[in-house]
Design a protein around this motif. Structure first.
Motif, PDB file in Angstrom:
ATOM      1  N   ALA A  99      47.864  44.012 -25.094  1.00 23.56           N
ATOM      2  CA  ALA A  99      46.588  43.042 -25.862  1.00 23.56           C
ATOM      3  C   ALA A  99      45.625  43.633 -24.772  1.00 23.56           C
ATOM      4  O   ALA A  99      44.148  44.141 -25.081  1.00 23.56           O
ATOM      5  N   MET A 100      45.059  43.856 -23.905  1.00 25.30           N
ATOM      6  CA  MET A 100      44.699  44.700 -22.724  1.00 25.30           C
ATOM      7  C   MET A 100      44.653  45.995 -22.927  1.00 25.30           C
ATOM      8  O   MET A 100      43.572  46.714 -21.890  1.00 25.30           O
ATOM      9  N   ARG A 101      45.275  46.367 -23.490  1.00 23.89           N
ATOM     10  CA  ARG A 101      45.969  48.418 -22.995  1.00 23.89           C
ATOM     11  C   ARG A 101      46.391  48.741 -22.171  1.00 23.89           C
ATOM     12  O   ARG A 101      44.808  49.706 -21.187  1.00 23.89           O
ATOM     13  N   LEU A 102      46.361  47.641 -21.129  1.00 23.64           N
ATOM     14  CA  LEU A 102      47.125  47.957 -19.267  1.00 23.64           C
ATOM     15  C   LEU A 102      48.738  48.510 -19.902  1.00 23.64           C
ATOM     16  O   LEU A 102      49.663  48.239 -20.858  1.00 23.64           O
ATOM     17  N   ARG A 103      49.440  48.821 -19.020  1.00 25.46           N
ATOM     18  CA  ARG A 103      50.974  49.070 -18.117  1.00 25.46           C
ATOM     19  C   ARG A 103      50.903  49.881 -16.741  1.00 25.46           C
ATOM     20  O   ARG A 103      50.036  50.159 -15.985  1.00 25.46           O
ATOM     21  N   VAL A 104      52.232  50.004 -16.477  1.00 27.86           N
ATOM     22  CA  VAL A 104      52.588  49.565 -14.988  1.00 27.86           C
ATOM     23  C   VAL A 104      52.954  51.117 -15.077  1.00 27.86           C
ATOM     24  O   VAL A 104      53.900  51.332 -16.107  1.00 27.86           O
ATOM     25  N   VAL A 105      52.382  52.019 -14.281  1.00 24.60           N
ATOM     26  CA  VAL A 105      53.427  53.130 -13.281  1.00 24.60           C
ATOM     27  C   VAL A 105      53.686  52.796 -12.036  1.00 24.60           C
ATOM     28  O   VAL A 105      53.165  52.655 -11.651  1.00 24.60           O
ATOM     29  N   ALA A 106      54.305  54.198 -11.666  1.00 23.91           N
ATOM     30  CA  ALA A 106      54.808  54.441 -10.392  1.00 23.91           C
ATOM     31  C   ALA A 106      53.763  55.202  -9.955  1.00 23.91           C
ATOM     32  O   ALA A 106      53.012  56.304 -10.466  1.00 23.91           O
ATOM     33  N   ARG A 107      53.277  54.846  -8.218  1.00 26.36           N
ATOM     34  CA  ARG A 107      52.300  55.589  -7.892  1.00 26.36           C
ATOM     35  C   ARG A 107      51.918  57.073  -7.580  1.00 26.36           C
ATOM     36  O   ARG A 107      51.745  57.865  -7.260  1.00 26.36           O
ATOM     37  N   ASP A 108      53.726  57.898  -8.024  1.00 25.85           N
ATOM     38  CA  ASP A 108      53.688  58.683  -7.181  1.00 25.85           C
ATOM     39  C   ASP A 108      53.986  59.843  -8.291  1.00 25.85           C
ATOM     40  O   ASP A 108      54.693  61.076  -8.250  1.00 25.85           O
ATOM     41  N   GLY A 109      53.872  59.500  -9.289  1.00 29.84           N
ATOM     42  CA  GLY A 109      53.686  60.173 -10.599  1.00 29.84           C
ATOM     43  C   GLY A 109      54.988  60.186 -11.620  1.00 29.84           C
ATOM     44  O   GLY A 109      55.818  60.655 -12.393  1.00 29.84           O
ATOM     45  N   GLY A 110      56.134  59.330 -10.702  1.00 29.96           N
ATOM     46  CA  GLY A 110      57.567  60.339 -10.821  1.00 29.96           C
ATOM     47  C   GLY A 110      57.872  58.250 -12.183  1.00 29.96           C
ATOM     48  O   GLY A 110      57.263  58.178 -12.235  1.00 29.96           O
ATOM     49  N   ARG A 111      59.227  58.387 -12.258  1.00 32.73           N
ATOM     50  CA  ARG A 111      59.493  57.592 -13.333  1.00 32.73           C
ATOM     51  C   ARG A 111      59.627  55.939 -12.503  1.00 32.73           C
ATOM     52  O   ARG A 111      59.823  56.231 -11.825  1.00 32.73           O
ATOM     53  N   LEU A 112      58.862  55.522 -13.753  1.00 23.98           N
ATOM     54  CA  LEU A 112      59.053  53.508 -13.453  1.00 23.98           C
ATOM     55  C   LEU A 112      60.043  53.455 -13.030  1.00 23.98           C
ATOM     56  O   LEU A 112      60.937  52.999 -13.792  1.00 23.98           O
ATOM     57  N   SER A 113      60.954  52.847 -12.152  1.00 24.51           N
ATOM     58  CA  SER A 113      62.324  52.181 -11.427  1.00 24.51           C
ATOM     59  C   SER A 113      62.325  51.254 -11.732  1.00 24.51           C
ATOM     60  O   SER A 113      61.330  50.198 -11.403  1.00 24.51           O
ATOM     61  N   GLY A 114      63.333  50.821 -11.766  1.00 35.16           N
ATOM     62  CA  GLY A 114      63.931  49.291 -12.722  1.00 35.16           C
ATOM     63  C   GLY A 114      63.601  48.632 -10.611  1.00 35.16           C
ATOM     64  O   GLY A 114      62.879  46.902 -10.690  1.00 35.16           O
ATOM     65  N   GLU A 115      63.986  48.926  -9.365  1.00 36.93           N
ATOM     66  CA  GLU A 115      63.789  48.144  -8.854  1.00 36.93           C
ATOM     67  C   GLU A 115      62.191  48.237  -8.162  1.00 36.93           C
ATOM     68  O   GLU A 115      61.806  46.979  -7.296  1.00 36.93           O
ATOM     69  N   ALA A 116      61.433  48.996  -8.906  1.00 40.35           N
ATOM     70  CA  ALA A 116      59.924  48.870  -8.610  1.00 40.35           C
ATOM     71  C   ALA A 116      59.494  47.942  -9.530  1.00 40.35           C
ATOM     72  O   ALA A 116      58.547  46.934  -8.782  1.00 40.35           O
ATOM     73  N   VAL A 117      59.990  47.425 -10.517  1.00 38.42           N
ATOM     74  CA  VAL A 117      59.401  46.334 -11.438  1.00 38.42           C
ATOM     75  C   VAL A 117      59.998  45.019 -11.164  1.00 38.42           C
ATOM     76  O   VAL A 117      59.290  43.923 -10.793  1.00 38.42           O
ATOM     77  N   VAL A 118      61.166  45.294 -10.858  1.00 43.64           N
ATOM     78  CA  VAL A 118      61.783  43.347  -9.849  1.00 43.64           C
ATOM     79  C   VAL A 118      61.158  43.352  -8.556  1.00 43.64           C
ATOM     80  O   VAL A 118      60.467  42.275  -8.473  1.00 43.64           O
ATOM     81  N   ALA A 119      60.648  44.095  -7.776  1.00 43.03           N
ATOM     82  CA  ALA A 119      60.542  44.218  -6.444  1.00 43.03           C
ATOM     83  C   ALA A 119      58.565  43.584  -6.763  1.00 43.03           C
ATOM     84  O   ALA A 119      58.236  42.568  -6.152  1.00 43.03           O
ATOM     85  N   ARG A 120      58.322  43.739  -7.493  1.00 42.94           N
ATOM     86  CA  ARG A 120      56.147  43.683  -8.081  1.00 42.94           C
ATOM     87  C   ARG A 120      55.978  42.641  -8.316  1.00 42.94           C
ATOM     88  O   ARG A 120      55.710  41.326  -8.223  1.00 42.94           O
ATOM     89  N   ASN A 121      58.125  42.023  -9.791  1.00 45.46           N
ATOM     90  CA  ASN A 121      58.006  40.495 -10.066  1.00 45.46           C
ATOM     91  C   ASN A 121      58.275  39.810  -9.343  1.00 45.46           C
ATOM     92  O   ASN A 121      58.119  38.406  -8.925  1.00 45.46           O
ATOM     93  N   ALA A 122      59.469  40.068  -8.303  1.00 46.53           N
ATOM     94  CA  ALA A 122      59.411  38.743  -7.100  1.00 46.53           C
ATOM     95  C   ALA A 122      58.625  38.161  -5.945  1.00 46.53           C
ATOM     96  O   ALA A 122      58.513  37.560  -6.094  1.00 46.53           O
ATOM     97  N   LEU A 123      57.866  39.087  -6.429  1.00 44.40           N
ATOM     98  CA  LEU A 123      56.723  39.076  -5.203  1.00 44.40           C
ATOM     99  C   LEU A 123      55.731  37.990  -5.772  1.00 44.40           C
ATOM    100  O   LEU A 123      54.581  37.102  -5.510  1.00 44.40           O
TER     101      LEU A 123
END
Length: 284
Positions: A99-123
């Protein structure tokens, strides 16, 4: 002058294909707005769950304490699974972020991994979830609670809530640990059928430019067009343009539709003459 805040949030973003997308980071206000929308959806679902539980337990004298524990457990998985499930999707965004025209990306330019998504939301549970539930439990406690403990919990929540305001990339602690950014997505008119897309006459390709790809790449291109993911469209368009030496410019979506249609015609025409190219590695 109005564009200056936007420029300060622009970052170089080199994809694995070597394309610099020059993304713009989401502001703290945009992130807060997205979170409030998502929180409203989650709490709406939780209220519906509580009402359903109350209807089930109406008139029952036993078992309510166990069912209440189950409701809290379901609420935990609801608020945690909600963010993970949506951010693992092709759009990498919850309904609030979309709705706010946003999305999550990996800072290194690679593919957004499942581990990164789980980690950011577990925090997020450590940042906000657990202290909030602690405060909520104390508020309804009948034996009173330690005031200073409540203040400490409030300070904990405030520290992590306002953390994005004190770093130049507007990152949560979860983003810092997971190596992610929340960015603005390009505004684009999508929803056009791949097969029946209108092709602008300004896109004319030479035989050499069309010979760069085969049937496998055609199928992958069709998947990208049907998925309608903005960042994927930009990356694929610029990767193809660089490979074929395209200098004609134009909108990325229109370019891909035109190239897809022209490549379809070329491959179908060659098949009539017994020529078939499975992928870009075979000789044309």
């Amino acid at each position: 002058m109005a564009d200056k805040p936007h420029r300060t949030l622009q970052r170089e973003f080199i994809t694995s294909e070597g394309v610099d997308l020059r993304l713009t980071l989401a502001s703290a206000g945009e992130r807060a707005g997205a979170f409030l929308i998502d929180a409203a959806i989650i709490f709406g679902a939780f209220i519906a769950l509580v009402l359903l539980t109350a209807l089930i337990m109406a008139g029952r004298a036993t078992g309510s304490e166990y069912l209440f524990s189950i409701v809290l457990l379901v609420f935990f998985f609801l608020r945690s699974g909600y963010f993970v499930a949506f951010e693992l999707g092709s759009r990498a965004a919850t309904p609030g972020k979309r709705a706010m025209r946003l999305r999550v990306v990996a800072r290194d330019g690679g593919r957004l991994s499942g581990e990164a998504v789980v980690a950011r939301n577990a925090l997020r549970e450590i940042e906000v979830g657990i202290p909030f539930l602690f405060l909520l439990g104390n508020a309804f406690s009948s034996d009173g609670s330690d005031t200073w403990t409540n203040y400490a919990a409030l300070a904990w929540v405030a520290l992590f809530t306002f953390f994005p305001l004190f770093n130049r990339d507007r990152m949560r602690v979860g983003d810092l640990i997971a190596g992610t950014w929340v960015v603005r997505t390009p505004r684009r008119k999508l929803g056009v059928s791949v097969v029946h897309a209108h092709v602008e006459p300004s896109f004319v390709f030479t035989e050499e430019q069309l010979a760069a790809y085969g049937e496998f790449e055609l199928q992958k291109l069709e998947e990208v067009l049907r998925r309608e993911d903005e960042l994927s469209l930009i990356v694929v368009a610029q990767a193809i343009q660089r490979r074929i030496g395209w200098t004609g410019g134009g909108d990325d979506m229109e370019f891909l539709q035109a190239y897809y249609a022209a490549l379809c015609q070329r491959l179908e025409r060659n098949m009539l003459f017994g020529k078939r190219r499975a992928n870009k590695y075979e000789q044309a």
